[in-house]
Design a protein around this motif. Sequence first.
Motif, mmCIF file in Angstrom:
data_model
loop_
_atom_site.group_PDB
_atom_site.id
_atom_site.type_symbol
_atom_site.label_atom_id
_atom_site.label_comp_id
_atom_site.label_asym_id
_atom_site.label_seq_id
_atom_site.Cartn_x
_atom_site.Cartn_y
_atom_site.Cartn_z
ATOM 1 N N TYR A 1 -10.476 2.819 9.749
ATOM 2 C CA TYR A 1 -10.185 1.318 9.472
ATOM 3 C C TYR A 1 -8.984 0.980 8.649
ATOM 4 C CZ TYR A 1 -15.076 1.169 10.704
ATOM 5 O OH TYR A 1 -16.583 1.541 11.259
ATOM 6 N N ASN A 2 -7.989 0.171 9.213
ATOM 7 C CA ASN A 2 -6.701 -0.002 8.419
ATOM 8 C C ASN A 2 -6.757 -1.206 7.685
ATOM 9 O OD1 ASN A 2 -6.117 2.497 9.394
ATOM 10 N ND2 ASN A 2 -4.024 2.059 9.784
ATOM 11 N N LEU A 3 -6.376 -1.555 6.583
ATOM 12 C CA LEU A 3 -6.259 -2.878 5.999
ATOM 13 C C LEU A 3 -5.133 -3.076 5.204
ATOM 14 C CD1 LEU A 3 -7.997 -5.273 5.190
ATOM 15 C CD2 LEU A 3 -8.835 -3.966 3.016
ATOM 16 N N THR A 4 -4.608 -4.076 5.388
ATOM 17 C CA THR A 4 -3.268 -4.436 4.543
ATOM 18 C C THR A 4 -3.575 -5.448 3.486
ATOM 19 O OG1 THR A 4 -1.921 -4.152 6.467
ATOM 20 C CG2 THR A 4 -0.890 -5.340 4.815
ATOM 21 N N VAL A 5 -2.968 -4.988 2.214
ATOM 22 C CA VAL A 5 -3.350 -5.942 1.108
ATOM 23 C C VAL A 5 -2.070 -6.400 0.478
ATOM 24 C CG1 VAL A 5 -4.349 -5.961 -1.024
ATOM 25 C CG2 VAL A 5 -5.592 -4.590 0.641
ATOM 26 N N GLN B 1 -6.049 3.184 4.505
ATOM 27 C CA GLN B 1 -6.758 3.475 5.620
ATOM 28 C C GLN B 1 -8.179 4.142 5.173
ATOM 29 O OE1 GLN B 1 -6.118 7.479 8.007
ATOM 30 N NE2 GLN B 1 -5.372 6.011 9.403
ATOM 31 N N PHE B 2 -9.191 3.334 5.647
ATOM 32 C CA PHE B 2 -10.750 3.981 5.078
ATOM 33 C C PHE B 2 -11.496 4.862 6.396
ATOM 34 C CE2 PHE B 2 -9.302 0.063 3.392
ATOM 35 C CZ PHE B 2 -9.916 0.080 2.059
ATOM 36 N N GLN C 1 -24.484 2.307 0.154
ATOM 37 C CA GLN C 1 -23.235 2.931 1.089
ATOM 38 C C GLN C 1 -22.849 4.327 0.702
ATOM 39 O OE1 GLN C 1 -21.517 0.757 3.604
ATOM 40 N NE2 GLN C 1 -23.623 -0.031 3.288
ATOM 41 N N LEU C 2 -22.275 5.082 1.786
ATOM 42 C CA LEU C 2 -21.812 6.367 1.437
ATOM 43 C C LEU C 2 -20.353 6.010 1.228
ATOM 44 C CD1 LEU C 2 -22.839 8.583 4.236
ATOM 45 C CD2 LEU C 2 -23.230 9.149 1.795
ATOM 46 N N PRO C 3 -19.779 6.695 0.214
ATOM 47 C CA PRO C 3 -18.311 6.456 0.001
ATOM 48 C C PRO C 3 -17.279 6.940 1.197
ATOM 49 C CG PRO C 3 -19.247 7.937 -2.001
ATOM 50 C CD PRO C 3 -20.171 7.778 -0.704
ATOM 51 N N TYR C 4 -16.406 5.974 1.476
ATOM 52 C CA TYR C 4 -15.558 5.976 2.308
ATOM 53 C C TYR C 4 -14.260 7.006 1.653
ATOM 54 C CZ TYR C 4 -17.097 2.440 5.806
ATOM 55 O OH TYR C 4 -17.692 1.833 6.527
ATOM 56 N N PHE C 5 -13.645 7.725 2.583
ATOM 57 C CA PHE C 5 -12.332 8.508 1.768
ATOM 58 C C PHE C 5 -11.039 7.347 2.240
ATOM 59 C CE2 PHE C 5 -9.025 11.440 1.531
ATOM 60 C CZ PHE C 5 -9.577 11.965 0.476
ATOM 61 N N ILE C 6 -10.666 7.029 1.112
ATOM 62 C CA ILE C 6 -9.352 5.842 1.372
ATOM 63 C C ILE C 6 -8.082 6.719 1.272
ATOM 64 C CG2 ILE C 6 -9.785 5.133 -1.010
ATOM 65 C CD1 ILE C 6 -9.099 2.632 -0.356
ATOM 66 N N GLN C 7 -7.172 6.436 1.761
ATOM 67 C CA GLN C 7 -5.746 6.819 1.653
ATOM 68 C C GLN C 7 -4.679 5.557 1.641
ATOM 69 O OE1 GLN C 7 -4.804 10.755 3.647
ATOM 70 N NE2 GLN C 7 -6.360 10.021 5.172
ATOM 71 N N CYS C 8 -3.827 5.765 1.027
ATOM 72 C CA CYS C 8 -2.746 4.782 1.253
ATOM 73 C C CYS C 8 -1.638 5.361 2.219
ATOM 74 C CB CYS C 8 -2.132 4.176 -0.038
ATOM 75 S SG CYS C 8 -0.595 3.250 0.065
ATOM 76 N N ILE C 9 -1.423 4.822 3.168
ATOM 77 C CA ILE C 9 -0.427 5.224 4.326
ATOM 78 C C ILE C 9 0.978 4.576 4.531
ATOM 79 C CG2 ILE C 9 -2.399 6.178 5.764
ATOM 80 C CD1 ILE C 9 -1.944 3.868 7.428
ATOM 81 N N ARG C 10 0.769 3.468 3.769
ATOM 82 C CA ARG C 10 2.141 2.868 3.642
ATOM 83 C C ARG C 10 2.178 1.998 2.373
ATOM 84 N NH1 ARG C 10 4.091 -1.851 5.121
ATOM 85 N NH2 ARG C 10 2.087 -2.407 6.093
ATOM 86 N N ASN C 11 3.241 1.754 1.758
ATOM 87 C CA ASN C 11 3.328 0.581 0.838
ATOM 88 C C ASN C 11 4.889 0.330 0.840
ATOM 89 O OD1 ASN C 11 3.798 2.966 -0.546
ATOM 90 N ND2 ASN C 11 3.995 1.929 -2.401
ATOM 91 N N ASN C 12 4.889 -1.145 0.414
ATOM 92 C CA ASN C 12 6.387 -1.521 0.258
ATOM 93 C C ASN C 12 6.360 -2.644 -0.848
ATOM 94 O OD1 ASN C 12 5.270 -4.285 1.323
ATOM 95 N ND2 ASN C 12 5.865 -3.481 3.360
ATOM 96 N N ASN C 13 7.294 -3.562 -0.934
ATOM 97 C CA ASN C 13 7.351 -4.303 -2.252
ATOM 98 C C ASN C 13 6.494 -5.399 -2.430
ATOM 99 O OD1 ASN C 13 9.753 -2.967 -2.860
ATOM 100 N ND2 ASN C 13 11.109 -4.654 -1.898
ATOM 101 N N SER C 14 5.546 -5.711 -1.234
ATOM 102 C CA SER C 14 4.567 -6.775 -1.427
ATOM 103 C C SER C 14 3.469 -6.336 -0.818
ATOM 104 C CB SER C 14 5.133 -7.990 -0.591
ATOM 105 O OG SER C 14 5.464 -7.699 0.712
#
Length: 355
Positions: free
Chosen positions: A74-78, A64-65, A46-59
């Motif tokens: 692509y957005n993913l909430t963890v 964003q990939f 796989q080619l690398p994705y560029f990943i950014q954290c666009i929001r974070n809270n307490n949990s």
Amino acid sequence: MDWAELNPDLLCQIAKKVYDISDFVRLRAVCKQWRSAVHPSNLPSQLPYFIQCIRNNNSSFEFQFRPLYSDKTYNLTVQIFSELEQFTYLYGSFSGFVLLLCWKPQITGLLLNPLTGFQALLPIGNEDIFMPIYFGPSCSQGPSLDENGIDLVWLVANFEPRNGTEVQKLILWRYTDKKWRKITEMHYGHDESVVSYSSGRIYFFSYKTRFFRVVDATNGNTVSLLPEVSSGPFDYIVEACGDLIGVRLFVVPQGLDDPELDHQYELYQLKDSGTNPCWAKVNDIGDRMLFHDYQCYWHCLRASDIEGCMGNCIYSKNAIIDNSVSCYSVATQSTTQLHLFHDYNKSTWFLPSLC
């Protein structure tokens, strides 16, 4: 035709041509038979994705990939099941893992695979300064979390108030069997700087001897000395598909009439004849693609392993110039901007993996 009855061997051959991990996941989700026939380890390079954290809270954190050559995102909430509520820096990456570091009110960190949800708190003590040098597979043959574990090498500096000095040391930790184990701890002097870590070796540069000292990270023993080049020490030493590449990085004006800055690289390959190793300047790295995020993390892939890719390039995350992801051609020594990012500290390359 019943697609569920498609020959499993044929399915595996099809899966090898699916170069987007999101399409690979969709392929395995078609039915139980396809999921059984195509193992996650069948995921092609796989080619690398560029990943950014666009929001974070307490949990939870929202990432964003972005693929390298696409406008898709692509957005993913963890969900985060740890004491890490906020983080300051995003470091990455190898085989789906990233490091999240928080500096306030105290240094804490998390090893995270956002695709699988795997999380492990880092074994950080009461250090005054903490800087990750490397994290990745502990075996150079390839990442295997279950068999080989994960290595984490970090630089620690503690201030000693009694004598007014700063103690510098490197610590190698290994994560296996769901816990961290300290493998080795080594002190080094202020006349040396850490250049990089690669395949179990730590590269120091000595300002006294003007040599690179190569140290076995598992026991702290010096295994060899490498000469410097006449132009000065390297900013990085990178393992690039079996070769050692010394990298010097420059930030220069684009032209006499153009005040905008650009970056250029000088590359040197180690020619090791056994008794008289030396560095040779190179203007071609073949079909290799180097990925750099300005935090000492480098990745190397071969363009021939991934359809439609161009080798002999360095892809970088560039905050010095314009907060862009750019491609530097080694052959033409020119830079092409690919896209922009917003937060330098919370973005990095991401190498996707489902294992």
